[in-house]
Scaffold this motif. Structure first.
Motif, PDB file in Angstrom:
ATOM      1  N   LEU A 135       0.862  -1.178   0.000  1.00 16.69           N
ATOM      2  CA  LEU A 135       0.000   0.000   0.000  1.00 16.69           C
ATOM      3  C   LEU A 135       0.900   1.230   0.000  1.00 16.69           C
ATOM      4  CD1 LEU A 135      -2.960   1.032   0.172  1.00 16.69           C
ATOM      5  CD2 LEU A 135      -2.576   1.287   2.621  1.00 16.69           C
ATOM      6  N   TYR A 137       1.359   5.356  -0.068  1.00 15.33           N
ATOM      7  CA  TYR A 137       0.565   6.523   0.358  1.00 15.33           C
ATOM      8  C   TYR A 137       1.393   7.790   0.280  1.00 15.33           C
ATOM      9  CZ  TYR A 137       2.973   6.055   4.865  1.00 15.33           C
ATOM     10  OH  TYR A 137       3.933   5.978   5.847  1.00 15.33           O
ATOM     11  N   LEU A 152      -7.882   3.292   6.717  1.00 13.82           N
ATOM     12  CA  LEU A 152      -7.663   3.578   5.293  1.00 13.82           C
ATOM     13  C   LEU A 152      -8.826   4.395   4.740  1.00 13.82           C
ATOM     14  CD1 LEU A 152      -6.255   3.148   2.501  1.00 13.82           C
ATOM     15  CD2 LEU A 152      -7.495   0.996   2.317  1.00 13.82           C
ATOM     16  N   ALA A 156      -8.413   8.176   3.395  1.00 15.28           N
ATOM     17  CA  ALA A 156      -8.702   8.382   1.972  1.00 15.28           C
ATOM     18  C   ALA A 156      -9.834   9.395   1.815  1.00 15.28           C
ATOM     19  CB  ALA A 156      -9.064   7.054   1.307  1.00 15.28           C
ATOM     20  N   TYR A 167      -8.260   6.242  -3.211  1.00  9.08           N
ATOM     21  CA  TYR A 167      -7.572   4.944  -3.187  1.00  9.08           C
ATOM     22  C   TYR A 167      -7.729   4.259  -4.539  1.00  9.08           C
ATOM     23  CZ  TYR A 167      -6.982  -0.011  -1.765  1.00  9.08           C
ATOM     24  OH  TYR A 167      -6.593  -1.323  -1.663  1.00  9.08           O
ATOM     25  N   SER A 216     -15.686   0.357  -1.529  1.00 14.52           N
ATOM     26  CA  SER A 216     -14.737   1.447  -1.813  1.00 14.52           C
ATOM     27  C   SER A 216     -15.083   2.158  -3.131  1.00 14.52           C
ATOM     28  CB  SER A 216     -13.302   0.889  -1.865  1.00 14.52           C
ATOM     29  OG  SER A 216     -13.107   0.137  -3.046  1.00 14.52           O
ATOM     30  N   SER A 221     -12.780   5.161  -3.957  1.00 15.21           N
ATOM     31  CA  SER A 221     -12.158   4.751  -5.221  1.00 15.21           C
ATOM     32  C   SER A 221     -13.053   5.156  -6.383  1.00 15.21           C
ATOM     33  CB  SER A 221     -11.968   3.239  -5.250  1.00 15.21           C
ATOM     34  OG  SER A 221     -11.205   2.812  -4.145  1.00 15.21           O
ATOM     35  N   SER A 242      -4.002  10.476  -6.572  1.00 12.73           N
ATOM     36  CA  SER A 242      -4.615   9.580  -5.587  1.00 12.73           C
ATOM     37  C   SER A 242      -3.835   9.639  -4.270  1.00 12.73           C
ATOM     38  CB  SER A 242      -4.644   8.143  -6.126  1.00 12.73           C
ATOM     39  OG  SER A 242      -5.312   7.291  -5.210  1.00 12.73           O
ATOM     40  N   PHE A 244      -3.898   7.051  -1.897  1.00 14.80           N
ATOM     41  CA  PHE A 244      -3.365   5.703  -1.659  1.00 14.80           C
ATOM     42  C   PHE A 244      -3.364   4.900  -2.960  1.00 14.80           C
ATOM     43  CE2 PHE A 244      -5.159   6.788   2.514  1.00 14.80           C
ATOM     44  CZ  PHE A 244      -4.132   6.398   3.367  1.00 14.80           C
TER      45      PHE A 244
END
Ligand code: GLC
Length: 388
Positions: A135, A137, A152, A156, A167, A216, A221, A242, A244
């Protein structure tokens, strides 16, 4: 029977060809061509010819399998993903390379990568690169990296904006989707197929993991994740779009290259977990095997020794970010993650099992079936394939 088989093997062999063919991923940086060029200068009698195939592992596995099933010796050197060996070896498509490595090499290659190249105690694939899921970030935004999936989602949501999503991950219907799901599944304490071939997806953990991935989409996302592979996500993240990203090791040097918008503002951790689950990275990676039908097996072995030698692997690392599968060459900052990476099921039916899971995960993400039905169907079909 064996006479018939041997005869059919010969049918497609191009008698006078003396070059060695190898099918690989697209050689974007040109580094494979440089290395092969050097080998060819020293071996003009049996030069290696590179065939650049499609980027996805599934598509190239299909191409190799189709050639083998047709009894064709089209490819001499088989550039294999870690997950292909049980199937290819059980089918008798690869040359047994057991005992060929020098003691020094046998000690230097990463044990998990050697194991991934073995089937029933015999070695078929020499490791070149190792891989693991991470992952990534943005350190300029996220102060405390997430422990759990809740963390997360919180981070996010907090840092996404009009021109930056929260993400990105690989949600297209292909092998990458399976590896993304596995990391979430392991993080929830579940598993896919046990070493004794039991299908374990009818668990609350499997459902929670799929629900997380689905939830997500359209929240942290973008809808597009269900069409993304590795490179779409890397491009977005590298352009600062983005917070993540889940991706493999290769992204790290590229994210920190001089033309990256996020250079110096990125860090990585293993994927999050929930209480009861553990952070987990999928073991990935690539190596070289030799087709049992190749009329140039000795030349192929010479090429493999050259290509997996420390100098060539080091060059592939510095130019293309591929992490050498040699203990002595894995960068310090990846040692831990590489050591703990988890293998996908080592079964000859892997491609079929993955295909089933890809199809049902994808159907659930696209809202065609509920997560419950997707997993129920995946379990039923996988059990049928594994003969449970
Ligand atoms: C990477 C990994 C490989 C994996 C693939 C999935 O190439 O090295 O093991 O199967 O990604 O997309």
């Amino acid at each position: 029977m064996s006479i018939l088989l041997a005869a059919s093997f010969r049918v497609h062999r191009s008698g006078s060809r003396s070059e060695l063919l190898v099918l690989i991923e697209p050689d974007g940086t040109g580094v494979f061509r440089e290395i092969i060029g050097r080998f060819n200068n020293a071996h003009p009698q049996t030069p290696v010819r590179l065939v650049e195939g499609p980027p996805s592992t599934d598509a190239r596995e299909d191409m190799y399998s189709t050639a083998f099933l047709a009894g064709s010796s089209a490819y001499d050197v088989v550039y294999c993903d870690v997950i292909w060996i049980p199937k290819f070896a059980a089918a008798g498509w690869l040359l047994d390379l057991t005992g060929r490595l020098s003691g020094a090499d046998a000690n230097d290659f990463l044990p998990a990568d050697l194991e991934a190249g073995s089937y029933k105690g015999r070695l078929y694939r020499i490791p070149a690169f190792t891989d693991a899921g991470l992952l990534y970030y943005r350190t300029d935004l996220v102060q405390r990296p997430p422990e759990t999936y809740q963390d997360l989602v919180a981070a996010a949501s907090r840092f996404q904006s009009a021109d930056r999503v929260g993400y990105v991950w690989q949600g297209k219907q292909y092998e990458g989707l399976v590896t993304n799901y596995l990391e979430v599944l392991w993080g929830h304490g579940g598993d896919w197929i046990s070493p004794d071939r039991r299908v374990l997806l009818d668990s609350p953990e499997a459902l929670e993991a799929l629900r997380f991935m689905k939830s997500s989409i359209d929240t942290i996302s973008p809808r597009g994740v269900s069409t993304y592979t590795e490179e779409e996500t890397r491009n977005l993240f590298q352009n600062g779009r983005s917070v993540f990203m889940r991706n493999w090791l290769y992204a790290w040097p590229l994210l920190n290259s001089s033309d990256s918008d996020v250079k110096g503002r990125v860090a990585f951790i293993p994927m999050p977990h929930v209480s009861g689950g553990m952070r987990a990275a999928t073991l990935g990676g690539w190596g070289f095997a030799i087709s049992r039908l190749s009329p140039h097996a000795d030349a192929a072995w010479e090429f493999i020794q050259f290509a997996t030698g420390p100098e060539q692997l080091q060059e592939l690392y510095s130019k293309a970010g591929r992490i050498p599968a040699r203990k002595s060459l894995v960068p310090d900052y990846f040692q831990q993650i590489v050591k703990n990476a988890r293998a996908r099921p080592r079964i000859p039916e892997y491609a079929q099992a993955s295909d089933i899971l890809q199809r049902w995960l994808s159907a659930a993400l696209a809202d065609i079936v509920t997560p419950e039905d997707a997993l129920r169907n995946a379990v039923r079909e996988t059990r049928a394939v594994l003969g449970e």
